[in-house]
Write an enzyme that holds these catalytic residues in place. Structure first.
Site, mmCIF file in Angstrom:
data_model
loop_
_atom_site.group_PDB
_atom_site.id
_atom_site.type_symbol
_atom_site.label_atom_id
_atom_site.label_comp_id
_atom_site.label_asym_id
_atom_site.label_seq_id
_atom_site.Cartn_x
_atom_site.Cartn_y
_atom_site.Cartn_z
ATOM 1 N N HIS A 37 0.838 -1.206 0.000
ATOM 2 C CA HIS A 37 0.000 0.000 0.000
ATOM 3 C C HIS A 37 0.872 1.256 0.000
ATOM 4 C CE1 HIS A 37 -3.479 2.520 1.416
ATOM 5 N NE2 HIS A 37 -2.466 3.227 1.909
ATOM 6 N N GLU A 38 1.890 1.261 0.862
ATOM 7 C CA GLU A 38 2.764 2.433 0.942
ATOM 8 C C GLU A 38 3.580 2.621 -0.342
ATOM 9 O OE1 GLU A 38 2.168 4.407 3.169
ATOM 10 O OE2 GLU A 38 1.083 3.121 4.561
ATOM 11 N N HIS A 75 1.536 4.440 -2.781
ATOM 12 C CA HIS A 75 1.550 5.901 -2.652
ATOM 13 C C HIS A 75 2.743 6.501 -3.394
ATOM 14 C CE1 HIS A 75 -1.805 6.674 -0.061
ATOM 15 N NE2 HIS A 75 -1.367 5.874 0.909
ATOM 16 N N GLU A 94 -6.210 6.976 -0.959
ATOM 17 C CA GLU A 94 -6.184 5.763 -0.158
ATOM 18 C C GLU A 94 -6.770 4.582 -0.932
ATOM 19 O OE1 GLU A 94 -4.607 5.286 2.672
ATOM 20 O OE2 GLU A 94 -3.985 7.369 2.479
#
Length: 302
Positions: free
Chosen positions: A149-150, A153, A227
């Site tokens: 997930h990071e 980003h 997100e």
């Protein structure tokens, strides 16, 4: 996901400094070119506001990694000292390679609550860090999903996009703050000269703060949107089920007081958001866990 809080905090500070600079340049040195016969020169004001607004967001962007390290006490893994650290570095390296970005710095910060963040001014100079609480409470599969997930980003360029959006928002805030300041100066303080009076400067700086707060709803909307995109990347790099499991693992943390620094809460993977609609929810940095999981469930399993 520990980015936006520090970014916004730095941005507000720079905006206040920009407002003071407006005062010094216009009042003391007579520079700036935004006032002339008849009052404000709207074209010149718009250009100057855009310059000041973008400066604030760009400074926030370039300082984001340094400020994140300092505020969380993140310790960078220079040389892995145990199997967990080696696994973290190897997992981030594999995911970074999969999305075609440079190897980020990898770090751990001491926080009992499960959290993680990624930050940096470009895709090839990023930082990915996880909390000690996340390592202690999540399974390896769930930690892998959080890291993915990071990395999402970073790969999506969320910080750069955020900086551009914030810069434009800053420009509009400063522009309308000075229009309101000019109106108050003329109507309330009865200033009939072409030069701005004290009412203009005081009102403008106050409105910089008030309008900046209201306009942050736009930035928060983008934060919520990003997100979902990062969750999709997490599902792609790890798996949909691992990403859903990781979000479900955050539910106990949602019920506990957040131990992150106040300025970093917007970046936390555990954000304690309330359900339903309210004015406060317009300023939420994250969708609720239920909203995120529902979006993931619509993706094909992998």
């Amino acid at each position: 996901m520990l980015r936006i809080g520090l970014f916004l905090l730095t941005n507000v500070a720079v905006m206040v400094v920009a407002g003071i600079a407006f005062f010094i340049l216009s009042r003391v040195f007579g520079l700036g070119g935004v006032h002339g016969p008849g009052g404000l020169q709207y074209g010149s004001l718009a250009v100057l506001c855009l310059c000041y607004g973008m400066i604030g967001s760009m400074i926030s962007l370039f300082l984001s990694k340094w400020m994140a390290k300092k505020s969380t006490g993140t310790v960078i893994i220079e040389r892995p000292s145990n199997a967990t650290e080696q696994w973290l570095v190897d997992t981030v390296a594999k995911q970074a390679k999969a999305v075609g970005i440079g190897m980020p710095e990898v770090g751990i910060f001491d926080n009992a609550q499960p959290n993680a963040f990624a930050t940096g001014w470009n895709k090839n100079s990023a930082l990915v860090a996880v909390s000690s609480g996340l390592l202690h409470t999540m399974t390896a599969d769930e930690v892998e999903a959080v890291l993915a997930h990071e990395i999402g980003h970073v790969a999506n360029g969320d910080m750069v996009t955020l900086a551009l959006i914030q810069g434009v928002v800053n420009a509009f805030v400063m522009f309308f703050a000075r229009i309101i300041g000019s109106f108050v100066d003329q109507v309330v303080f009865k200033n009939e000269s072409d030069s701005p009076g004290i009412g203009y400067f005081v009102t403008s700086m106050v409105m910089d703060i008030l309008l900046g707060f209201l306009a942050s709803a736009i930035v928060m909307w983008f934060s919520r949107l990003r997100e979902y995109r990062a969750d999709e990347m997490g599902a792609k790099l790890a798996s949909r089920d691992k990403m859903i499991s990781a979000l479900n693992a955050l539910r106990p943390a949602e019920a506990r007081p957040d131990q992150m620094p106040e300025s970093m809460k917007a970046f936390a993977i555990s954000s304690g958001q309330s359900q339903g609609f309210s004015i406060a929810n317009l300023f939420r940095t994250h969708p609720t866990l239920d909203e995120r999981i529902s979006a993931l469930q619509k993706l094909p399993a992998n």
